[in-house]
Design a protein around this motif. Sequence first.
Motif, mmCIF file in Angstrom:
data_model
loop_
_atom_site.group_PDB
_atom_site.id
_atom_site.type_symbol
_atom_site.label_atom_id
_atom_site.label_comp_id
_atom_site.label_asym_id
_atom_site.label_seq_id
_atom_site.Cartn_x
_atom_site.Cartn_y
_atom_site.Cartn_z
ATOM 1 N N TYR A 173 46.671 24.888 93.703
ATOM 2 C CA TYR A 173 46.194 26.218 93.312
ATOM 3 C C TYR A 173 45.470 26.919 94.457
ATOM 4 O O TYR A 173 44.554 27.720 94.243
ATOM 5 C CB TYR A 173 45.289 26.129 92.082
ATOM 6 C CG TYR A 173 45.981 25.574 90.870
ATOM 7 C CD1 TYR A 173 46.844 26.370 90.105
ATOM 8 C CD2 TYR A 173 45.810 24.248 90.493
ATOM 9 C CE1 TYR A 173 47.508 25.852 88.996
ATOM 10 C CE2 TYR A 173 46.455 23.727 89.384
ATOM 11 C CZ TYR A 173 47.304 24.530 88.633
ATOM 12 O OH TYR A 173 47.947 24.012 87.536
ATOM 13 N N THR A 175 43.415 25.780 96.717
ATOM 14 C CA THR A 175 42.006 25.419 96.792
ATOM 15 C C THR A 175 41.661 24.872 98.168
ATOM 16 O O THR A 175 42.360 23.999 98.695
ATOM 17 C CB THR A 175 41.662 24.371 95.721
ATOM 18 O OG1 THR A 175 41.974 24.911 94.430
ATOM 19 C CG2 THR A 175 40.197 23.996 95.774
ATOM 20 N N ARG A 176 40.581 25.396 98.740
ATOM 21 C CA ARG A 176 40.112 24.946 100.056
ATOM 22 C C ARG A 176 38.586 24.828 100.019
ATOM 23 O O ARG A 176 37.903 25.668 99.418
ATOM 24 C CB ARG A 176 40.512 25.951 101.145
ATOM 25 C CG ARG A 176 42.011 26.132 101.277
ATOM 26 C CD ARG A 176 42.365 27.399 102.015
ATOM 27 N NE ARG A 176 41.916 28.601 101.323
ATOM 28 C CZ ARG A 176 42.574 29.157 100.316
ATOM 29 N NH1 ARG A 176 43.683 28.612 99.858
ATOM 30 N NH2 ARG A 176 42.103 30.259 99.743
ATOM 31 N N GLN A 177 38.064 23.786 100.655
ATOM 32 C CA GLN A 177 36.613 23.613 100.725
ATOM 33 C C GLN A 177 36.233 23.009 102.075
ATOM 34 O O GLN A 177 36.838 22.033 102.529
ATOM 35 C CB GLN A 177 36.105 22.716 99.590
ATOM 36 C CG GLN A 177 34.596 22.552 99.605
ATOM 37 C CD GLN A 177 34.042 21.911 98.351
ATOM 38 O OE1 GLN A 177 32.964 22.263 97.887
ATOM 39 N NE2 GLN A 177 34.763 20.966 97.777
ATOM 40 N N SER A 199 36.901 28.069 98.119
ATOM 41 C CA SER A 199 37.732 29.175 97.635
ATOM 42 C C SER A 199 38.972 28.604 96.959
ATOM 43 O O SER A 199 39.465 27.538 97.324
ATOM 44 C CB SER A 199 38.133 30.108 98.780
ATOM 45 O OG SER A 199 38.935 29.434 99.722
ATOM 46 N N THR A 200 39.442 29.308 95.942
ATOM 47 C CA THR A 200 40.655 28.895 95.248
ATOM 48 C C THR A 200 41.380 30.121 94.715
ATOM 49 O O THR A 200 40.742 31.114 94.337
ATOM 50 C CB THR A 200 40.319 27.933 94.087
ATOM 51 O OG1 THR A 200 41.532 27.533 93.437
ATOM 52 C CG2 THR A 200 39.390 28.565 93.074
ATOM 53 N N ASP A 201 42.696 30.054 94.726
ATOM 54 C CA ASP A 201 43.489 31.121 94.113
ATOM 55 C C ASP A 201 43.366 31.089 92.601
ATOM 56 O O ASP A 201 43.570 32.096 91.929
ATOM 57 C CB ASP A 201 44.968 30.984 94.504
ATOM 58 C CG ASP A 201 45.190 31.207 96.000
ATOM 59 O OD1 ASP A 201 44.313 31.832 96.640
ATOM 60 O OD2 ASP A 201 46.216 30.737 96.518
ATOM 61 N N GLY A 202 43.039 29.918 92.051
ATOM 62 C CA GLY A 202 42.809 29.780 90.629
ATOM 63 C C GLY A 202 44.072 29.858 89.800
ATOM 64 O O GLY A 202 45.195 29.770 90.296
ATOM 65 N N PRO A 216 41.188 34.428 91.325
ATOM 66 C CA PRO A 216 40.535 33.615 92.361
ATOM 67 C C PRO A 216 39.034 33.464 92.141
ATOM 68 O O PRO A 216 38.408 34.174 91.348
ATOM 69 C CB PRO A 216 40.813 34.406 93.647
ATOM 70 C CG PRO A 216 41.912 35.360 93.310
ATOM 71 C CD PRO A 216 41.752 35.661 91.860
ATOM 72 N N TYR A 605 44.016 23.972 83.814
ATOM 73 C CA TYR A 605 44.784 23.502 84.961
ATOM 74 C C TYR A 605 45.884 22.531 84.541
ATOM 75 O O TYR A 605 45.677 21.667 83.687
ATOM 76 C CB TYR A 605 43.877 22.798 85.963
ATOM 77 C CG TYR A 605 43.002 23.730 86.769
ATOM 78 C CD1 TYR A 605 43.533 24.474 87.812
ATOM 79 C CD2 TYR A 605 41.645 23.861 86.482
ATOM 80 C CE1 TYR A 605 42.732 25.328 88.554
ATOM 81 C CE2 TYR A 605 40.833 24.712 87.218
ATOM 82 C CZ TYR A 605 41.395 25.441 88.254
ATOM 83 O OH TYR A 605 40.600 26.290 88.978
ATOM 84 N N TYR A 608 47.578 18.811 89.586
ATOM 85 C CA TYR A 608 47.433 19.216 90.982
ATOM 86 C C TYR A 608 46.836 18.060 91.773
ATOM 87 O O TYR A 608 46.145 17.193 91.233
ATOM 88 C CB TYR A 608 46.579 20.477 91.128
ATOM 89 C CG TYR A 608 45.118 20.312 90.807
ATOM 90 C CD1 TYR A 608 44.177 20.068 91.814
ATOM 91 C CD2 TYR A 608 44.653 20.424 89.498
ATOM 92 C CE1 TYR A 608 42.845 19.940 91.529
ATOM 93 C CE2 TYR A 608 43.313 20.288 89.198
ATOM 94 C CZ TYR A 608 42.403 20.045 90.218
ATOM 95 O OH TYR A 608 41.072 19.907 89.922
ATOM 96 N N GLY A 610 44.931 16.735 95.588
ATOM 97 C CA GLY A 610 44.041 17.173 96.645
ATOM 98 C C GLY A 610 43.799 16.068 97.654
ATOM 99 O O GLY A 610 43.997 14.879 97.371
#
Length: 617
Positions: A173, A175-177, A199-202, A216, A605, A608, A610
Amino acid sequence: MKKPHLSLCCAALLSSHTAFAESSSETSLEQISVVSARLAQNINELSASVVVLDEQDISARYQLSVADTLRTVSGVNVSNSGGAGKTTALRIRGEESFRTRLYVDGVELTDPTAPQLTPVLDDLLLNNISRIEILKGPQGLVYGADAGGVVSITTKHTEQNIAGSVAAEAAGYGTRQYAATLNLANETSGVYLSASDFSTDGINAQVSDTSGEEDPYDNTTLHLRANHQFNDALGVQLVLRNTEGETQYDGCYDNTTFALINNCITESEQTSARLSVNYQAQNGHHELGYAITEVEKDYFNNGEFGFGNDGEITRLDYHGWFEFGADTLSFGVDIKEEQDNISGESRDNRGYFAEWMSQRIDNLNINLGVRYDDNDTFGNFTSWRGGLNYLIPLQNAQSLRLKATWVTGFRAPGLYEQAYNDGPFAFGDAAGLQLTEETSKGYDLGVIHQISKHTWWSLTWFNQEIEDEIQFDAVSFQGYLQTQGTSESEGLELEAETRLFENGKLWFNYTHMDTEDSAGNQRLRRPEQVANAGYQHTFNNGDTRWSLYAHMEKDAVDIGNTPLNSYLVWHANLNWDLNANWALGAYINNLFDRDYAEVTGYNSYGRYAGVKLTLSF
């Protein structure tokens, strides 16, 4: 009642609150808890129901948000409205989220701009957290108003001279951290600083939004903890925290046409700080603290500013305790002010409490306490707490522990709730109605059987009631009314843990809870049955760890008594210490891509994956 050395007390104070039930990699005999009485106690001496998740537990149940990890605890359920950053409610033993108190490193995270004072869970991510403690049941004695349960969180830190880390994480989705920590310490002082950008597009938040557009979420958090020890007795600590978030969501109204739209954005900022001074006497301890939390929120509809909220809470508190042989006396005073910076409305609350804890009889711990609150809005209220904890030694080093707790508490009417009734939109019975406090009481009885060092099971029965509950009139929309009758939650919590093989741990918990509102209906979004089970395994000399766990919810209803589908989801993760500096983490959430809803009309969700890479130095 024996107390650990000062360093252990301080370490425990920085962590939070604890319980036998979900013990983690430590044995129960080694665990120290602070959450119940705000002082370090052996977990085996507690009558209160407390759960602690240590760093290994958190890693094994890894999720992006704290709320998603908390849903693995018995007696806790979570509902989320459309993904990361969206409205999230945490209910402990069936009580509303606004009857829960939340702390990070001793700093209270509460949103004073909400209709009810609500813990800030939407923006609380799991990054750099080492310990979570959950105290169940009404806890008015130590924590005052709105404490139908307490969650206390401790961030990671070390005692090394110089240490730090940088981490990068990517998941489904979009998602970045990115996160970084720095720890500087010597024999007398320490500074811990962490920063993260998420941040995430959600996902598409609402089912009714047929466009399929994503909603997002962005979050930037800075956290500082600094301490200095002037001598063996006197020390000071400062905690600063700032979180900025931007959430896009569905279901707001156009400023001009008042049409229902899905182009909605909330920009929020929360700033919290607490300064405390600690003094360790020969047979006691004293702590004086001052804290402030401010929350600002701006709402935009179709790109245009709609409205904003701004509120703050300030708190001055003193807590101390003395030991007299087998007895301990804990006592404190707190003065809290809540303020709405938009309307200028404010109120003060003064609380005074004392609790006696004793171990005069072998294997029997007794506690009894009372609290008196004086509030500007409704007057005064007295809270009580009593508990017994009795150890029965058995053969072959086994033991049986019996415990019982009786607690009371209250929730003060929110500034928004009273202001609405005093404002132009209230009518009928609500117009000008002066709200009084909600009152709560709870009981629990528990048995804990320690079979061996790593094998135990426990069973706890609990019952909680809320009277004079404040609710918005959802039929005629008059305003906020005080309901007649009682809302109740009653249930059983079964928990167990055992060691499989030399390096494997199997854990399980199951909660069966019956809830009823003042009209006799099942309370919303509170499943009758919740179960969690997991297996954690360590190999390669402890450098590699993998885990698999499942979460099940069954028999919940939403607005209009609409049934929510029962569901079972699986999660898996792997953590690998590549060498002394590098670590790799990987996870798959919702392993079998289960489609489910926690709130009617909102999406959740799907599957997904990660991956997270961390460099420590």
